[in-house]
Design an enzyme around this catalytic site. Structure first.
Site, PDB file in Angstrom:
ATOM      1  N   ASP A   8       4.731 108.935   1.718  1.00  0.00           N
ATOM      2  CA  ASP A   8       4.922 109.472   0.370  1.00  0.00           C
ATOM      3  C   ASP A   8       5.018 108.385  -0.706  1.00  0.00           C
ATOM      4  O   ASP A   8       5.919 107.545  -0.676  1.00  0.00           O
ATOM      5  CB  ASP A   8       6.193 110.318   0.303  1.00  0.00           C
ATOM      6  CG  ASP A   8       6.259 111.379   1.393  1.00  0.00           C
ATOM      7  OD1 ASP A   8       5.926 111.060   2.545  1.00  0.00           O
ATOM      8  OD2 ASP A   8       6.674 112.511   1.098  1.00  0.00           O
ATOM      9  N   GLU A  39       2.723 113.356  -3.105  1.00  0.00           N
ATOM     10  CA  GLU A  39       3.448 114.432  -3.768  1.00  0.00           C
ATOM     11  C   GLU A  39       4.627 113.962  -4.606  1.00  0.00           C
ATOM     12  O   GLU A  39       5.138 114.722  -5.427  1.00  0.00           O
ATOM     13  CB  GLU A  39       3.909 115.470  -2.743  1.00  0.00           C
ATOM     14  CG  GLU A  39       5.106 115.073  -1.928  1.00  0.00           C
ATOM     15  CD  GLU A  39       6.085 116.244  -1.781  1.00  0.00           C
ATOM     16  OE1 GLU A  39       5.787 117.345  -2.242  1.00  0.00           O
ATOM     17  OE2 GLU A  39       7.156 116.007  -1.213  1.00  0.00           O
ATOM     18  N   ASN A  40       5.076 112.724  -4.419  1.00  0.00           N
ATOM     19  CA  ASN A  40       6.192 112.203  -5.212  1.00  0.00           C
ATOM     20  C   ASN A  40       5.750 111.155  -6.231  1.00  0.00           C
ATOM     21  O   ASN A  40       6.564 110.359  -6.710  1.00  0.00           O
ATOM     22  CB  ASN A  40       7.260 111.602  -4.305  1.00  0.00           C
ATOM     23  CG  ASN A  40       7.960 112.637  -3.458  1.00  0.00           C
ATOM     24  OD1 ASN A  40       7.910 112.586  -2.231  1.00  0.00           O
ATOM     25  ND2 ASN A  40       8.620 113.583  -4.094  1.00  0.00           N
ATOM     26  N   ASN A  66       6.109 119.913  -0.587  1.00  0.00           N
ATOM     27  CA  ASN A  66       6.922 120.952  -1.215  1.00  0.00           C
ATOM     28  C   ASN A  66       6.976 120.824  -2.737  1.00  0.00           C
ATOM     29  O   ASN A  66       7.352 121.771  -3.431  1.00  0.00           O
ATOM     30  CB  ASN A  66       8.343 120.942  -0.641  1.00  0.00           C
ATOM     31  CG  ASN A  66       9.030 119.602  -0.773  1.00  0.00           C
ATOM     32  OD1 ASN A  66       8.502 118.584  -0.311  1.00  0.00           O
ATOM     33  ND2 ASN A  66      10.211 119.574  -1.371  1.00  0.00           N
ATOM     34  N   HIS A  67       6.583 119.666  -3.284  1.00  0.00           N
ATOM     35  CA  HIS A  67       6.555 119.495  -4.739  1.00  0.00           C
ATOM     36  C   HIS A  67       5.138 119.645  -5.312  1.00  0.00           C
ATOM     37  O   HIS A  67       4.876 119.203  -6.437  1.00  0.00           O
ATOM     38  CB  HIS A  67       7.097 118.116  -5.118  1.00  0.00           C
ATOM     39  CG  HIS A  67       8.540 117.912  -4.774  1.00  0.00           C
ATOM     40  ND1 HIS A  67       9.523 118.816  -5.124  1.00  0.00           N
ATOM     41  CD2 HIS A  67       9.169 116.902  -4.104  1.00  0.00           C
ATOM     42  CE1 HIS A  67      10.696 118.370  -4.700  1.00  0.00           C
ATOM     43  NE2 HIS A  67      10.506 117.220  -4.070  1.00  0.00           N
ATOM     44  N   HIS A 151       4.595 118.201   6.879  1.00  0.00           N
ATOM     45  CA  HIS A 151       5.528 117.788   5.836  1.00  0.00           C
ATOM     46  C   HIS A 151       6.796 118.605   6.037  1.00  0.00           C
ATOM     47  O   HIS A 151       6.857 119.783   5.670  1.00  0.00           O
ATOM     48  CB  HIS A 151       4.888 118.076   4.464  1.00  0.00           C
ATOM     49  CG  HIS A 151       5.584 117.432   3.327  1.00  0.00           C
ATOM     50  ND1 HIS A 151       5.408 116.112   2.984  1.00  0.00           N
ATOM     51  CD2 HIS A 151       6.485 117.932   2.417  1.00  0.00           C
ATOM     52  CE1 HIS A 151       6.129 115.812   1.930  1.00  0.00           C
ATOM     53  NE2 HIS A 151       6.802 116.912   1.562  1.00  0.00           N
ATOM     54  N   HIS A 176       7.716 113.461   4.353  1.00  0.00           N
ATOM     55  CA  HIS A 176       8.747 114.158   3.590  1.00  0.00           C
ATOM     56  C   HIS A 176      10.100 113.456   3.598  1.00  0.00           C
ATOM     57  O   HIS A 176      10.759 113.407   2.564  1.00  0.00           O
ATOM     58  CB  HIS A 176       8.953 115.610   4.059  1.00  0.00           C
ATOM     59  CG  HIS A 176      10.028 116.337   3.292  1.00  0.00           C
ATOM     60  ND1 HIS A 176       9.932 116.592   1.943  1.00  0.00           N
ATOM     61  CD2 HIS A 176      11.233 116.840   3.678  1.00  0.00           C
ATOM     62  CE1 HIS A 176      11.023 117.254   1.536  1.00  0.00           C
ATOM     63  NE2 HIS A 176      11.825 117.398   2.559  1.00  0.00           N
TER      64      HIS A 176
END
Length: 263
Positions: A8, A39-40, A66-67, A151, A176
């Site tokens: 990530d 995703e981050n 999830n984001h 994830h 994750h």
């Protein structure tokens, strides 16, 4: 064939690390194909500009988590760009795709699919195990190598997925939790596996966040909005060495490369 997977990317320090380090790492390990979780990139979520920066740095595919939809301007980008994927077991009406088949630099057709775990993820996606079955069944004969990212928070869920897909895909790896695990290995039926790749971002941090802020939160103190830590950064991930004659994994090597901003 060697597939490089990168943990990530966290905030601006993570983006800078990818931009300065990824091509060098790809060359060092002889990567034929590179997958980066982004995703981050905004702390939570990713923007089109940040996704473009990760592709420009050398990623073949970007995965999310999830984001995925925390930055609303990514929705159209997800629909237009097949090289960025979100978890496949989200609701079927969710924008974007959860898998794709891509050509590696060596000419192999690589099926990449991502799943999101259900343990402690605070919402109810479809069963990731059954979704994996469906993807592999529907795409049979269209790919040479299959790679699954899960994830998820729970190590048990990731481990179970690794064994569930053992011998059916070339590699399973987790993202994750931002902390690299020490279990890089080849499972009994020939699938490369690691529970978590780690992250790409500030080394002296708590999951990329300034350590003082994280400590304050756990103490119960009042804290401001989380900020990325400063200083030395790391790119963490793993390389899966795939046998071209069988599609099985021959070995898994953890990767950790430091980057000092400004140098």
């Amino acid at each position: 064939m060697k597939i490089l997977t990168v943990g990530d990317v966290v905030s601006q320090p993570g983006l800078q690390t990818v931009e300065h380090v990824l091509r060098r790492v790809k060359k060092q390990v002889g990567a034929d194909f590179t997958i980066v979780n982004g995703e981050n990139a905004s702390g939570v979520g990713i923007t089109p500009k940040q996704a473009d920066a990760i592709f420009d740095a050398g990623a073949d595919v970007i995965t999310l988590g999830n984001h995925t939809y925390r930055k609303q301007n990514i929705v159209t980008y997800l629909e237009d760009n097949r090289y960025i994927i979100r978890p496949a077991n989200l609701a079927p009406q969710s924008p974007g795709e959860g898998f794709g088949i891509y050509e590696s630099s060596s000419g192999w057709r690589v099926l990449v699919f991502e799943l999101i775990g259900r343990c402690d993820m605070q919402y109810g996606p479809d069963n990731p195990f059954l979704r994996a079955d469906r993807i592999l069944r529907e795409q049979e004969g269209r790919y040479d190598v299959a790679v699954c990212e899960i994830h998820a928070s729970a190590t048990s869920e990731k481990l179970a997925m690794g064994f569930y897909l053992d011998g059916r895909v070339s590699a399973v790896y987790g993202t994750h939790t931002h902390v690299p695990t020490a279990d890089a290995r080849v499972n009994p039926e020939g699938t490369g596996y690691i529970t978590d790749l780690g992250m790409t971002g500030p080394k002296w941090s708590v999951l990329g966040v300034r350590k003082e802020q994280s400590i304050a939160m756990f103490r119960g103190d009042l804290t401001s909005r989380f900020e990325p830590a400063e200083g030395v950064c790391v790119l963490q991930g793993a390389v899966f060495d795939i046998d071209e004659s069988t599609g099985k994994c021959r070995g898994v090597q953890r990767i950790e490369e430091e980057y000092v901003p400004g140098k």
